[in-house]
Design a protein around this motif. Structure first.
Motif, PDB file in Angstrom:
ATOM      1  N   LEU B 273      22.673  48.008  40.065  1.00 29.55           N
ATOM      2  CA  LEU B 273      24.236  47.158  40.805  1.00 29.55           C
ATOM      3  C   LEU B 273      24.692  46.671  39.639  1.00 29.55           C
ATOM      4  N   PRO B 274      24.471  45.740  38.633  1.00 28.36           N
ATOM      5  CA  PRO B 274      25.397  45.030  37.845  1.00 28.36           C
ATOM      6  C   PRO B 274      26.628  45.866  37.801  1.00 28.36           C
ATOM      7  N   TYR B 275      26.385  46.646  37.097  1.00 32.83           N
ATOM      8  CA  TYR B 275      27.605  47.617  36.896  1.00 32.83           C
ATOM      9  C   TYR B 275      28.586  48.293  38.006  1.00 32.83           C
ATOM     10  N   LEU B 276      27.823  48.428  39.297  1.00 34.78           N
ATOM     11  CA  LEU B 276      27.994  48.644  40.881  1.00 34.78           C
ATOM     12  C   LEU B 276      29.147  47.891  40.882  1.00 34.78           C
ATOM     13  N   ALA B 277      28.684  47.115  40.857  1.00 34.99           N
ATOM     14  CA  ALA B 277      30.124  45.269  40.852  1.00 34.99           C
ATOM     15  C   ALA B 277      30.869  45.720  40.446  1.00 34.99           C
ATOM     16  N   THR B 278      30.684  45.720  38.645  1.00 37.22           N
ATOM     17  CA  THR B 278      31.778  46.051  37.562  1.00 37.22           C
ATOM     18  C   THR B 278      32.689  47.026  38.478  1.00 37.22           C
ATOM     19  N   ILE B 279      32.685  48.116  38.562  1.00 31.92           N
ATOM     20  CA  ILE B 279      33.153  48.897  38.894  1.00 31.92           C
ATOM     21  C   ILE B 279      34.202  48.347  39.912  1.00 31.92           C
ATOM     22  N   LEU B 280      33.466  47.928  41.150  1.00 35.25           N
ATOM     23  CA  LEU B 280      34.008  47.554  42.692  1.00 35.25           C
ATOM     24  C   LEU B 280      34.745  46.462  42.119  1.00 35.25           C
ATOM     25  N   VAL B 281      34.982  45.398  41.245  1.00 32.60           N
ATOM     26  CA  VAL B 281      35.544  44.343  41.652  1.00 32.60           C
ATOM     27  C   VAL B 281      36.976  44.679  40.685  1.00 32.60           C
ATOM     28  N   LEU B 282      36.611  45.850  39.629  1.00 33.79           N
ATOM     29  CA  LEU B 282      37.531  46.604  38.650  1.00 33.79           C
ATOM     30  C   LEU B 282      38.324  46.747  39.904  1.00 33.79           C
ATOM     31  N   VAL B 283      38.041  48.205  41.184  1.00 40.01           N
ATOM     32  CA  VAL B 283      38.658  48.425  41.959  1.00 40.01           C
ATOM     33  C   VAL B 283      39.448  47.609  42.833  1.00 40.01           C
ATOM     34  N   ILE B 284      38.970  46.792  43.021  1.00 36.02           N
ATOM     35  CA  ILE B 284      40.218  45.582  44.049  1.00 36.02           C
ATOM     36  C   ILE B 284      40.981  44.868  43.294  1.00 36.02           C
ATOM     37  N   ILE B 285      40.747  44.802  42.067  1.00 34.52           N
ATOM     38  CA  ILE B 285      41.897  44.061  41.158  1.00 34.52           C
ATOM     39  C   ILE B 285      42.922  45.473  40.960  1.00 34.52           C
ATOM     40  N   SER B 286      42.608  46.673  40.927  1.00 41.34           N
ATOM     41  CA  SER B 286      43.502  47.244  39.702  1.00 41.34           C
ATOM     42  C   SER B 286      44.449  47.664  41.625  1.00 41.34           C
ATOM     43  N   ARG B 287      44.502  47.144  42.839  1.00 38.86           N
ATOM     44  CA  ARG B 287      45.034  47.294  43.580  1.00 38.86           C
ATOM     45  C   ARG B 287      46.289  46.819  43.285  1.00 38.86           C
ATOM     46  N   ASP B 288      46.231  45.622  42.930  1.00 38.97           N
ATOM     47  CA  ASP B 288      47.460  44.706  42.554  1.00 38.97           C
ATOM     48  C   ASP B 288      48.053  44.719  41.240  1.00 38.97           C
ATOM     49  N   ALA B 289      48.657  45.439  40.616  1.00 44.34           N
ATOM     50  CA  ALA B 289      48.376  45.803  39.282  1.00 44.34           C
ATOM     51  C   ALA B 289      50.191  44.745  38.539  1.00 44.34           C
TER      52      ALA B 289
END
Lengths: 357, 308
Positions: B273-289
């Motif tokens: 979970l902790p790592y999954l959350a990291t990836i998830l947030v990264l994906v969300i943030i990365s949408r706004d380059a």
């Protein structure tokens, strides 16, 4: 990856040193391959204690070398082969994952004797050995049953392999013989060694009502938490009383010393044979640290149980035993055989967890 | 959920988040100056072992923390010399620093394995921690925990409210321009790197003196890498570093509680979970380059040649 590099370098240097040093004619060279660092104060630490005991037992006659933190995989084969090629006549490989590499190298070096811990594949020059740690877990289960007031016991587990599941079951059976209402809460941390995470797991278990903590991970961190929070716990692999003077009840101590010394001697006098050893409390491969922080009657019971397990009067898996669904797996008057124990993949009644298969 | 259950939960989360926050705060400043130091794990381990050994030898916690900070700085100075003075590749130098730190700390600590130590004392008198509700959460901590909050607030203030912070960010965003208007790029970066090393060393000391008061080889168990990921997760913003560290700590603790509570979810998944959350947030943030580029130091990882 990063550590692999270091280990490889280390292996190369060690192997180089071993190759350069000209052994005296009568000196037997013994090699050890470890899965973890010798400073883990757990599994590998105990193997290294035994290595030193071998050196001490045959002063001037044995020269030992070791390579630590060897990854289970292609690295292992290289390290083991290097050990064999550099003149070691007896090689101990001390992790389950070294099984196939050891078998492979053993075939290439028929004159070298190999000893593989916790595996099941043997050849003419490859023995296997393991310890019946579950006997120790039966004793600590009994103690936990006598001392738990909440009836909830926490258990920090590493990986769902038969060795660990067997330990949980032996613990639970003994626990519920004393207190049929008691439950074992299990937290899987999916690591053998991460002090911080083990400590966090201990905190979580205590917060959820556990007043005794057992562990199948290698660091003293859970015991430190138990000490701080005023609950009891058990040491793992080494006597960890220094970390929890008011909290450690006893510890299941891995004691490879007699076995390593005996096998080294066997190679020296030519009596070495390939065999499978699965020894418990009786020959002292599993030892119990002094029973502390408990009333005298509980201590006496623990000592009596230890004696009965050693004599064979009591087996940790004496029937009747029910699994979680309530189905009887062993009838009264019988006990589980070694083959079933070696492949154990289900929980007994009383474990408050589900095993994913 | 009553507070008898909640309080220890919050305390556990604080303990898990603190080393991450300390190390990430230091690395944030380092990266803001345009230097990528991947050696956090090695610096943490060296800080952990030197803090532990100093506390054992002198009995002084103050000296132990000083030693841990200085050791971290010494390690980062080594990195700075390689990467900033000799202009070696930063990624390779940082990785080498981690490998070096893992090995050296094991060597130094070999004789100190298996010894207990009294943890870093709580800063405030015990009476304060016994206050109902807020007592334990606010007052039952050691110096390093308070430092972690002070440091992240201080770093925010420094980066965005002081001239020195502006210079540091300028060096990180456009080292040629900063050089052209007369700032000593290498000096600024070296100082930022030293600060990062000091904080990593203290994060290590937190592990060996507070979290699990002992020394054991490789006891950081990958926390240095998590701190590194936190920076990206936080898109180089101090406030988000704080949130990220606590989010990570909270998920790490809550997954253990979920297991203990017998939730019918595979343990392996919860561990993820902790790592999954990291990836998830990264994906969300990365949408706004664009927003990432606003905060990410433009010159990160790039060597600076004054002549160029």
């Amino acid at each position: 990856m990063k550590s692999t590099l270091v280990r490889l370098l280390g292996a190369a240097v060690l192997a180089g040193m071993a190759a350069m040093g000209v052994a005296r004619a009568e000196e037997l060279k013994v090699g050890f391959v470890y899965v973890g660092p010798v400073g883990d104060y757990g599994w590998t630490f105990r193997h290294d204690v035994a290595r030193k005991a071998v050196e001490a037992a045959f002063p001037g006659k044995v020269k030992t070398t070791f390579v630590e933190s060897v990854k289970e995989g292609p690295d292992a084969e290289r390290v083991i082969r290097q050990m064999a090629a550099s003149g070691n006549k007896l090689i101990f490989t001390t992790s389950f994952g070294f099984m196939n590499p050891t078998v492979k190298v053993a075939k290439q070096f028929p004159a070298v004797k190999f000893e593989h811990a916790t595996g099941y594949k043997r050849t003419a020059n490859l023995s296997t050995y393991s310890a019946r740690f579950y006997e120790g877990r039966a004793i600590i289960g009994h103690i936990a049953g006598r001392l738990s007031k909440t009836g909830v016991v926490g258990y920090i587990a590493s990986f769902p392999i038969p060795e660990v599941v067997r330990g949980i079951n032996a613990f639970t059976i003994a626990l519920r013989k004393v207190n049929p209402e008691a439950k074992v809460k299990v937290i899987w941390v999916n690591t053998w060694y991460d002090p911080g995470k083990e400590a966090d797991a201990a905190k979580a278990l205590i917060d959820q009502g556990a007043d005794i903590i057992a562990q199948h991970t290698d660091s003293p961190a859970p015991l430190q938490v138990a000490e701080k929070r005023g609950v009891k716990g058990f040491g793992q692999a080494s006597d960890m009383i220094k970390f929890a003077p008011k909290s450690q009840l006893t510890a299941i101590v891995d004691n490879w010393n007699p076995y390593y010394i005996a096998r080294t001697k066997a190679v020296m006098d030519g009596s070495w044979k390939s065999e499978a050893t699965w020894a418990g409390i009786k020959p002292g491969m599993v030892k119990m640290a002094p029973y502390t922080n408990m009333p005298a009657d509980v201590k006496a019971e623990a000592e009596a149980l230890q004696a009965k397990l050693a004599s064979g009067e009591v087996h940790a898996f004496d029937g009747p035993i029910k699994d979680q669904s309530g189905k009887e797996v062993v009838k009264a008057g019988e006990h589980l055989d070694d083959k079933t124990l070696a492949t154990m993949d289900y929980y007994v009644e009383g474990v408050d967890d589900k095993l994913k298969k | 959920m009553d507070h008898a259950y909640l309080t220890p939960l919050i305390l556990a989360i604080i303990a898990t988040a603190t080393p991450l926050l300390l190390a990430a705060t230091g690395e944030l400043v380092t990266e803001k100056s345009g230097v990528l130091n991947l050696g956090i794990e090695g610096m943490m381990l060296m800080g952990a072992v030197s803090g532990f050994v100093t506390a054992k030898l002198t009995g002084s916690m103050v000296l132990a923390l000083v030693a841990a900070g200085l050791t971290g700085m010494a390690m980062s100075a080594l990195f700075g010399f390689l990467a900033l003075v000799l202009l070696a590749n930063q990624v390779a130098s940082g990785l080498a620093l981690t490998i070096f730190g893992v090995g050296l700390s094991a060597l130094v600590g070999a004789n100190w394995v298996g010894q207990p130590i009294d943890p870093l004392p709580v800063l405030f008198p015990a009476a304060l921690a016994e206050l109902p509700l807020v007592g334990p959460v606010l007052f039952a901590h050691d110096f390093l925990t308070y430092l972690s909050f002070g440091a992240i607030a201080g770093v925010w203030w420094f980066l965005y409210r002081t001239k020195a912070g502006l210079i540091l960010r300028a060096v990180g965003d456009a080292h040629d321009s900063a050089h052209a208007i007369g700032y000593n790029v290498v000096k600024v970066r070296f100082l930022a790197t030293l600060f990062g090393g000091c904080m990593s060393g203290l994060a290590g000391a937190y592990l060996s003196l507070v979290y699990t008061p002992m020394w054991a080889e490789n006891m950081s168990a990958g926390r240095g890498w998590i701190a590194l990921a936190l920076i990206v997760f936080a898109t180089w913003r101090p406030g988000r570093v704080l949130i990220g560290a606590y989010l990570f700590g909270a998920i790490a603790i809550l997954q253990l509680h979920a297991q203990g509570a017998g939730l019918d979810i595979p343990a392996q998944f919860l561990n993820m979970l902790p790592y999954l959350a990291t990836i998830l947030v990264l994906v969300i943030i990365s949408r706004d380059a664009v927003r990432i580029r606003l905060n990410a130091p433009a010159c990160i990882g790039k060597a600076f040649h004054p002549a160029a």
